[in-house]
Design a protein around this motif. Structure first.
Motif, PDB file in Angstrom:
ATOM      1  N   LYS A 292       0.837  -1.213   0.000  1.00  0.00           N
ATOM      2  CA  LYS A 292       0.000   0.000   0.000  1.00  0.00           C
ATOM      3  C   LYS A 292       0.862   1.249   0.000  1.00  0.00           C
ATOM      4  CE  LYS A 292      -3.999  -2.116   2.177  1.00  0.00           C
ATOM      5  NZ  LYS A 292      -3.342  -3.332   2.757  1.00  0.00           N
ATOM      6  N   ASN A 293       2.085   1.112   0.525  1.00  0.00           N
ATOM      7  CA  ASN A 293       3.007   2.249   0.521  1.00  0.00           C
ATOM      8  C   ASN A 293       4.332   1.787  -0.089  1.00  0.00           C
ATOM      9  OD1 ASN A 293       4.454   4.568   1.025  1.00  0.00           O
ATOM     10  ND2 ASN A 293       4.906   3.995   3.142  1.00  0.00           N
ATOM     11  N   PRO A 294       4.665   2.244  -1.282  1.00  0.00           N
ATOM     12  CA  PRO A 294       5.911   1.786  -1.910  1.00  0.00           C
ATOM     13  C   PRO A 294       7.142   2.590  -1.481  1.00  0.00           C
ATOM     14  CG  PRO A 294       4.675   3.166  -3.425  1.00  0.00           C
ATOM     15  CD  PRO A 294       3.877   3.126  -2.153  1.00  0.00           C
ATOM     16  N   ALA A 295       6.985   3.465  -0.517  1.00  0.00           N
ATOM     17  CA  ALA A 295       8.075   4.377  -0.125  1.00  0.00           C
ATOM     18  C   ALA A 295       8.914   3.787   1.014  1.00  0.00           C
ATOM     19  CB  ALA A 295       7.472   5.722   0.297  1.00  0.00           C
ATOM     20  N   PRO A 296      10.129   4.342   1.225  1.00  0.00           N
ATOM     21  CA  PRO A 296      10.995   3.799   2.278  1.00  0.00           C
ATOM     22  C   PRO A 296      10.523   4.157   3.687  1.00  0.00           C
ATOM     23  CG  PRO A 296      12.047   5.686   1.236  1.00  0.00           C
ATOM     24  CD  PRO A 296      10.797   5.411   0.457  1.00  0.00           C
ATOM     25  N   ASN A 297      10.834   3.281   4.638  1.00  0.00           N
ATOM     26  CA  ASN A 297      10.593   3.568   6.052  1.00  0.00           C
ATOM     27  C   ASN A 297      11.934   3.802   6.757  1.00  0.00           C
ATOM     28  OD1 ASN A 297      11.593   0.958   7.091  1.00  0.00           O
ATOM     29  ND2 ASN A 297       9.787   0.092   6.072  1.00  0.00           N
ATOM     30  N   VAL A 298      11.893   3.973   8.052  1.00  0.00           N
ATOM     31  CA  VAL A 298      13.087   4.342   8.835  1.00  0.00           C
ATOM     32  C   VAL A 298      14.253   3.381   8.628  1.00  0.00           C
ATOM     33  CG1 VAL A 298      12.287   3.086  10.894  1.00  0.00           C
ATOM     34  CG2 VAL A 298      13.798   5.050  11.184  1.00  0.00           C
ATOM     35  N   ASP A 299      13.918   2.097   8.362  1.00  0.00           N
ATOM     36  CA  ASP A 299      14.971   1.081   8.319  1.00  0.00           C
ATOM     37  C   ASP A 299      15.743   1.047   7.007  1.00  0.00           C
ATOM     38  OD1 ASP A 299      14.343   0.163  10.878  1.00  0.00           O
ATOM     39  OD2 ASP A 299      12.706  -1.059  10.099  1.00  0.00           O
ATOM     40  N   ALA A 300      15.266   1.764   5.989  1.00  0.00           N
ATOM     41  CA  ALA A 300      15.867   1.636   4.658  1.00  0.00           C
ATOM     42  C   ALA A 300      17.296   2.157   4.600  1.00  0.00           C
ATOM     43  CB  ALA A 300      15.004   2.356   3.621  1.00  0.00           C
ATOM     44  N   ILE A 301      17.698   2.969   5.566  1.00  0.00           N
ATOM     45  CA  ILE A 301      19.050   3.526   5.493  1.00  0.00           C
ATOM     46  C   ILE A 301      19.786   3.529   6.832  1.00  0.00           C
ATOM     47  CG2 ILE A 301      18.328   5.950   5.836  1.00  0.00           C
ATOM     48  CD1 ILE A 301      20.478   6.567   3.593  1.00  0.00           C
ATOM     49  N   SER A 302      19.087   3.227   7.918  1.00  0.00           N
ATOM     50  CA  SER A 302      19.728   3.401   9.229  1.00  0.00           C
ATOM     51  C   SER A 302      20.993   2.546   9.366  1.00  0.00           C
ATOM     52  CB  SER A 302      18.741   3.116  10.353  1.00  0.00           C
ATOM     53  OG  SER A 302      18.226   1.821  10.227  1.00  0.00           O
ATOM     54  N   GLY A 303      20.959   1.310   8.864  1.00  0.00           N
ATOM     55  CA  GLY A 303      22.138   0.443   8.966  1.00  0.00           C
ATOM     56  C   GLY A 303      23.313   0.978   8.161  1.00  0.00           C
ATOM     57  N   THR A 304      23.026   1.631   7.055  1.00  0.00           N
ATOM     58  CA  THR A 304      24.080   2.174   6.190  1.00  0.00           C
ATOM     59  C   THR A 304      24.918   3.199   6.952  1.00  0.00           C
ATOM     60  OG1 THR A 304      22.561   1.891   4.371  1.00  0.00           O
ATOM     61  CG2 THR A 304      24.446   3.316   3.959  1.00  0.00           C
ATOM     62  N   LEU A 305      24.267   3.992   7.773  1.00  0.00           N
ATOM     63  CA  LEU A 305      24.977   5.021   8.538  1.00  0.00           C
ATOM     64  C   LEU A 305      25.859   4.391   9.616  1.00  0.00           C
ATOM     65  CD1 LEU A 305      22.678   6.629   7.095  1.00  0.00           C
ATOM     66  CD2 LEU A 305      22.682   8.158   9.033  1.00  0.00           C
ATOM     67  N   GLN A 306      25.320   3.353  10.248  1.00  0.00           N
ATOM     68  CA  GLN A 306      26.114   2.644  11.260  1.00  0.00           C
ATOM     69  C   GLN A 306      27.346   2.010  10.604  1.00  0.00           C
ATOM     70  OE1 GLN A 306      25.489   2.637  14.539  1.00  0.00           O
ATOM     71  NE2 GLN A 306      23.638   3.861  14.253  1.00  0.00           N
ATOM     72  N   TYR A 307      27.123   1.416   9.453  1.00  0.00           N
ATOM     73  CA  TYR A 307      28.182   0.706   8.727  1.00  0.00           C
ATOM     74  C   TYR A 307      29.321   1.663   8.397  1.00  0.00           C
ATOM     75  CZ  TYR A 307      29.893  -2.943   5.536  1.00  0.00           C
ATOM     76  OH  TYR A 307      30.629  -3.928   4.920  1.00  0.00           O
ATOM     77  N   TYR A 308      28.956   2.862   7.999  1.00  0.00           N
ATOM     78  CA  TYR A 308      29.964   3.861   7.636  1.00  0.00           C
ATOM     79  C   TYR A 308      30.920   4.113   8.803  1.00  0.00           C
ATOM     80  CZ  TYR A 308      32.215   8.282   6.695  1.00  0.00           C
ATOM     81  OH  TYR A 308      33.158   9.258   6.543  1.00  0.00           O
ATOM     82  N   TYR A 309      30.358   4.186  10.014  1.00  0.00           N
ATOM     83  CA  TYR A 309      31.195   4.493  11.187  1.00  0.00           C
ATOM     84  C   TYR A 309      31.891   3.256  11.758  1.00  0.00           C
ATOM     85  CZ  TYR A 309      29.518   9.283  11.274  1.00  0.00           C
ATOM     86  OH  TYR A 309      29.261  10.587  10.946  1.00  0.00           O
ATOM     87  N   GLY A 310      31.739   2.120  11.086  1.00  0.00           N
ATOM     88  CA  GLY A 310      32.467   0.925  11.502  1.00  0.00           C
ATOM     89  C   GLY A 310      31.676  -0.001  12.409  1.00  0.00           C
TER      90      GLY A 310
END
Ligand code: CMX
Length: 433
Positions: free
Chosen positions: A364-382
């Motif tokens: 019903k909603n094809p848009a991203p939610n909070v989880d779509a990028i949060s891990g990427t930011l953590q990954y960047y910082y190691g």
């Protein structure tokens, strides 16, 4: 203590307002329930009340009426930081007003005073097999703290119902103070030097978390503040908030209630989606040796759907637009590390996947939610241990669910007990309609 005083000040007016509403208008109908909703996870049925946050399907979360950009702009920040104090969001959620810097610092000082985790909690965790999921460890540590509950101690001594909220506030402060320390220990015990973390009274919640985890980059202090603010609350019907509220409604204390909330957060359709989402982005990177073309990503997304899986980080039970929590994190990443490959992939996914989901025609909603990028930011910082990410979500979520529990006790909310029916009853209702 400032939080206690402020709530006590507001309570008489709130109690009068709610009592009047229920007494004078208690039989006003606010919603109707269809068979599809009864069989469909109670979606959208208006049956819970909270004044702490509200998710508008068309605009996203508002914390006490403030949007995410307003929160990031208006709440006070530590000197030299770009993101507000975590203590400031907790104050806003509990009290409903933007705190001054001194008020936010008073919450931070309360946390520093309460952050020490008893040694037996670490012993409980150390007794577990090291391949135990970090969410099990987190939930178990919270439950192990239950014996320290002020609410339960006072309840058994005998206390008046209209004071229930006071020891609940004590439990809420103790629990939220210890949550980042427990989380950091879980991280170090599973993946690092196995040392017990030390909370420094001179630093705020966000900076302490970054240091306790052992991430040297100063930028991670701001990211931690941002992460905990964004994940703090999302009204009352989501699984972690509702589970905490439901268990708390039996007058189980804050520790029992939050442990239940964490167990719900651990599900792949809820908080675990952040770890699954990063795994999906990395599988894109590995398949194509970097950022794919639009066509490659389009085909890859279809491959995922055709194998019967969901695209993690996309879709939402309530939201019908891009989650502003996603937008805040994407903006943060584009400002601080725009060249990062996974950030670029996450951005491309944001351009391509909504179209794929629209073509599939189910979500019903094809848009991203909070989880779509949060891990990427953590990954960047190691911070690259995916299965830890839901613990981070849990530390943030403790703020909102504890604020809700304090107010549920303050307003004397009763035990939850919705009614169930049988399929035959629904068939009868359908025949008569
Ligand atoms: N990929 C593929 N299919 C999806 C989808 C996605 N991202 N989102 C929804 N769908 C499908 C559903 O699986 C459902 O299919 P069936 O009819 O075959 O069962 C259909 O679309 C309708 O679902 P919906 O009404 O749009 O969504 P729900 O309210 O039932 O569920 C949610 C919402 C978030 C669980 C779902 O969108 C999903 O599974 N998303 C992926 C997991 C995810 O990102 N979860 C995190 C949510 C945020 C959080 O709580 O942390």
């Amino acid at each position: 203590m400032i939080l206690h005083e402020k709530i006590a000040e507001q309570l008489p007016a709130w109690r009068e307002r709610v009592a009047k509403l229920v007494k004078e208008h208690g039989d006003v109908v606010v919603d109707q329930v269809t068979i599809a909703q009864v069989y469909g996870g109670m979606r959208d049925i208006k049956s819970l009340v909270t004044d702490i946050s509200f998710v508008d399907p068309a605009t996203g979360i508002k914390f006490r009426g403030l949007s995410i950009p307003e929160v990031l702009e208006q709440l006070p920040k530590p000197d030299g930081a770009n993101i507000p104090y975590v203590g400031a969001i907790f104050y806003l959620l509990l009290i409903g007003e933007v705190p001054t810097k001194e008020q936010a610092e008073a919450v931070e000082a309360e946390w520093a005073r309460r952050a020490e985790v008893p040694g037996y909690v670490y012993d409980v965790l150390r007794a577990m097999p090291t391949d135990t999921h970090p969410m099990v460890l987190f939930s178990q540590a919270v439950l192990a703290l239950e014996r320290t509950s002020e609410f339960t101690r006072r309840y058994h001594e005998g206390m008046k119902k209209d004071t229930y909220w006071e020891p609940t506030l004590e439990d809420a402060l103790n629990l939220t103070a210890k949550a980042p320390v427990i989380a950091a220990f879980i991280y170090r015990w599973k993946y690092g030097d196995k040392q017990e973390p030390r909370y420094q009274a001179s630093l705020d919640f966000g900076a302490n978390f970054a240091r306790m985890l052992g991430v040297p980059d100063k930028g991670y202090e701001d990211l931690s503040r941002l992460y905990f603010i964004l994940h703090s609350d999302h009204e009352l019907g989501n699984v972690s908030a509702h589970a905490t509220h439901l268990v708390g409604s039996a007058l189980s204390d804050a520790y029992y209630a939050f442990s239940a909330g964490l167990n719900g957060l651990a599900g792949p359709l809820h908080g675990l989606a952040n770890q699954e989402c990063l795994a999906w982005l990395i599988s894109v990177r590995d398949r194509f040796g970097g950022v794919p073309t639009r066509q490659q990503l389009y085909d890859f997304a279809w491959e995922t759907l055709n194998s019967g899986k969901v695209i993690p980080g996309y879709g939402h039970a309530v939201l019908r637009v891009t989650d502003p929590r996603f937008t805040a994190q994407l903006e943060y990443a584009k400002k601080h590390f725009p060249e990062d490959t996974l950030v670029q992939i996450a951005e491309l996914v944001y351009e391509v996947v909504p179209q794929v989901l629209k073509e599939q025609g189910k979500a019903k909603n094809p848009a991203p939610n909070v989880d779509a990028i949060s891990g990427t930011l953590q990954y960047y910082y190691g911070v690259r241990e995916f299965d830890f990410y839901t613990v981070l979500f849990g530390v943030g979520r403790s703020l909102g669910v504890m604020a809700n529990l304090v107010w549920a006790r303050a307003l004397g909310q009763p035990i939850e007990r919705p009614k169930s029916v049988t399929t035959a009853m629904l068939e009868d209702a359908a025949a008569q309609a």
